[in-house]
Each structure stands twice: as structure tokens, then as C-alpha cells.
Scaffold this motif. Sequence first.
Motif, PDB file in Angstrom:
ATOM      1  N   GLY A 149       1.261   3.491   2.240  1.00 49.86           N
ATOM      2  CA  GLY A 149       1.936   3.713   3.524  1.00 49.86           C
ATOM      3  C   GLY A 149       3.197   2.873   3.655  1.00 49.86           C
TER       4      GLY A 149
ATOM      5  N   CYS B 268       0.871  -1.183   0.000  1.00 50.30           N
ATOM      6  CA  CYS B 268       0.000   0.000   0.000  1.00 50.30           C
ATOM      7  C   CYS B 268       0.909   1.235   0.000  1.00 50.30           C
TER       8      CYS B 268
ATOM      9  N   CYS C 103       2.577   5.789   8.660  1.00 54.21           N
ATOM     10  CA  CYS C 103       1.685   6.090   7.533  1.00 54.21           C
ATOM     11  C   CYS C 103       0.870   7.346   7.863  1.00 54.21           C
TER      12      CYS C 103
ATOM     13  N   CYS D   7      -8.574   1.494   6.579  1.00 53.43           N
ATOM     14  CA  CYS D   7      -8.030   2.412   5.568  1.00 53.43           C
ATOM     15  C   CYS D   7      -8.432   1.939   4.173  1.00 53.43           C
TER      16      CYS D   7
ATOM     17  N   ALA E 279      -6.680   1.136   1.654  1.00 53.96           N
ATOM     18  CA  ALA E 279      -5.883   0.022   1.108  1.00 53.96           C
ATOM     19  C   ALA E 279      -6.416  -1.311   1.627  1.00 53.96           C
TER      20      ALA E 279
ATOM     21  N   THR F 279      -6.572   0.339  11.463  1.00 51.76           N
ATOM     22  CA  THR F 279      -6.791   0.489  10.011  1.00 51.76           C
ATOM     23  C   THR F 279      -6.887  -0.824   9.245  1.00 51.76           C
ATOM     24  N   THR F 280      -6.453  -1.936   9.871  1.00 54.01           N
ATOM     25  CA  THR F 280      -6.316  -3.176   9.096  1.00 54.01           C
ATOM     26  C   THR F 280      -7.280  -4.281   9.534  1.00 54.01           C
TER      27      THR F 280
HETATM   28  S1  SF4 Z   1      -2.885   2.511   7.306  1.00 58.60           S
HETATM   29 FE1  SF4 Z   1      -3.436   1.444   5.415  1.00 58.60          FE
HETATM   30  S2  SF4 Z   1      -2.308   2.575   3.815  1.00 58.60           S
HETATM   31 FE2  SF4 Z   1      -1.344   3.065   5.789  1.00 58.60          FE
HETATM   32  S3  SF4 Z   1       0.306   1.558   6.073  1.00 58.60           S
HETATM   33 FE3  SF4 Z   1      -1.496   0.751   7.129  1.00 58.60          FE
HETATM   34  S4  SF4 Z   1      -2.451  -0.580   5.566  1.00 58.60           S
HETATM   35 FE4  SF4 Z   1      -1.054   0.792   4.474  1.00 58.60          FE
END
Ligand code: SF4
Length: 287
Positions: free
Chosen positions: A15, A13, A97, A195, A197, A167-168
Motif C-alpha cells: 500500500g 508494504c 491503500c 492487514c 502486511a 489495519t495496523t
Molecule cells: S493497510 Fe496494510 S498494506 Fe495497506 S498501507 Fe496500511 S499497512 Fe500497508
Amino acid sequence: MRKVLLASPRGFCAGVERALKTVDDALKTGPFPVYVLHEIVHNENVVESLRRRGVIFIDDPEEAAGGGTLIFSAHGVSREVEEKAARLKVRVIDAACPIVKSLQRRIEAFEADGCEIILFGKKGHREVEGLLGRVHSTVHVVDSEEALEAFLAAADPAKHYACLSQTTLNADDVARMGRRLQEKLPHLTFAAEVCFATRDRQRAVKELAGQCDVILVVGSEKSSNTRRLCETAAACGVRSCRLSGAEDFEPSMIAGAKRVGITSGASAPEELVRKLLETVEHCPCPD
Ligand code: SF4
């Protein structure tokens, strides 16, 4: 004839790309040695290749007290870690990120507004630990539907709550748990979302699941978003296998499959996918 389909999007992604470029730049410019606090991203292949290039991975900023460059990982760090690093004679670079940084600002703002904070996420994950370390108040970390029900049983509907998410996580789980919270807590500010991604890679697995008998997921055991891709396939009723790379491949993983899907977590290099693709395409197991 077996067919192999690749998910799109998959792999790195923005980030992760950004964090790796930060380390790459530091390896060119110094000052040396270059330290990275924790794994820069959750992938052992990436970490090993950086170690071979001279990066020293550490678990405490004090280990960089002798000077050089200290880089924080993509998952973000607590205030305490930032303050500890700032006291050292070392060049500090935060490779978190930007989406995680924005989440950190939001949790701080919710605390400043006097909200009681709920965080969907897994205790012990670096991103969650970094978020918890941005605030002084107690945060309700909710990692499952059972934990959510336990929280709700004791929650006070008259209070003002605010909800955020790691975020994951699984995007569908976050949406479902969010609806449940919104039903029960009238004064809730709901800002929990995975997020883009994470969401897009899960969507791609759902699309692949409609066309494949099995999905191979490339990524580390430690990678949260990789494990969520396996869960997404399972939720669609499709078998999945997680592999660190082609070396983990076993012909039994695709036994009887006419169509094999391949995807990869946000911290898995594309090179690993290409090697796995080649291995699967040359696999002599009978169809
Ligand atoms: S927040 Fe999303 S875009 Fe950012 S590093 Fe984590 S997985 Fe990747």
C-alpha cells in the motif's frame, strides 16, 4: 562477536509502495503544483524527500483551490473530504491503500444493513477518521481492553453488531478482543482483522525475538504499525528501541547484546535500515 539479524518481511508494504508511486507519477505528469492531503505515509524522511521534490503537503483540500493535482494519502479520507475536493478545479487522485478502500466499503455496507458498528482503532488516526467519515451513524471506537469492557457493559445483546478494525493494530490484541465480543454478543458479524502486511511484520518480530537480545525498530513515532512492532517485541519479553533512523542510534541501546535484531515499519524506507545496519555493525561498544 555481536551478530545482527534482519527481520523478514520488514519495511514498505504494497500500500505504501503504491501511494509513493502515485506521487512519483504525478510529479512527472502534473498538472502542477502537486498537493498531498496530509502526510502521504507516516514517515518524516519520506515526506521531507517529497517536499524537496516540490510536493506541497496540505491539511485542507481548499488549499489546492488554485488548481494542480491533489492526492489523498494512503490512509483514506472521509466522504466530506472527497466531496470538497470534487468541487475544486483540481485533478484528484486517491492514493488510499486498496485494503483501506475495501474497509471503507465494508463499513458503509454494515451501516446500510442496519448494524451497530464497533471499530477497533485509535481515535485521531487518519485511517480511523476516514472510516468514521464514511458513515452517518455513531460508531463505537474501541482502543483498549478497558474500553471494550466499558462498551460491553452498556451493549444490548439483542442487537445486531458488526465489528471492523484499523489495519495496523496488534494482531493478537484484535483476536483477543474479538473473542471477548463474540462471547458476549450473539448477533455479531465479526470482520475485524489487521492487514496482511501488519500481521506478517509482527510475525517476523516474534521470530526475531526468539533469537535476539534487543530489537531496533526503524520508523516514525507517528506510525501505528511501527509502535505495534515495539509492543510485539515487548510481549515476547525482548527489549526494543524505536528509531527514526541511524541518527537516533545510541550505543547504549545495544549494550550487552550479543544478538541485535533490526526491523522497520511499513512506511520506513529500506535505505534507513541499511544505514542503521552499517552503524550497528561498526559500533565500537564492548560486548
Ligand atoms: S493497510 Fe496494510 S498494506 Fe495497506 S498501507 Fe496500511 S499497512 Fe500497508
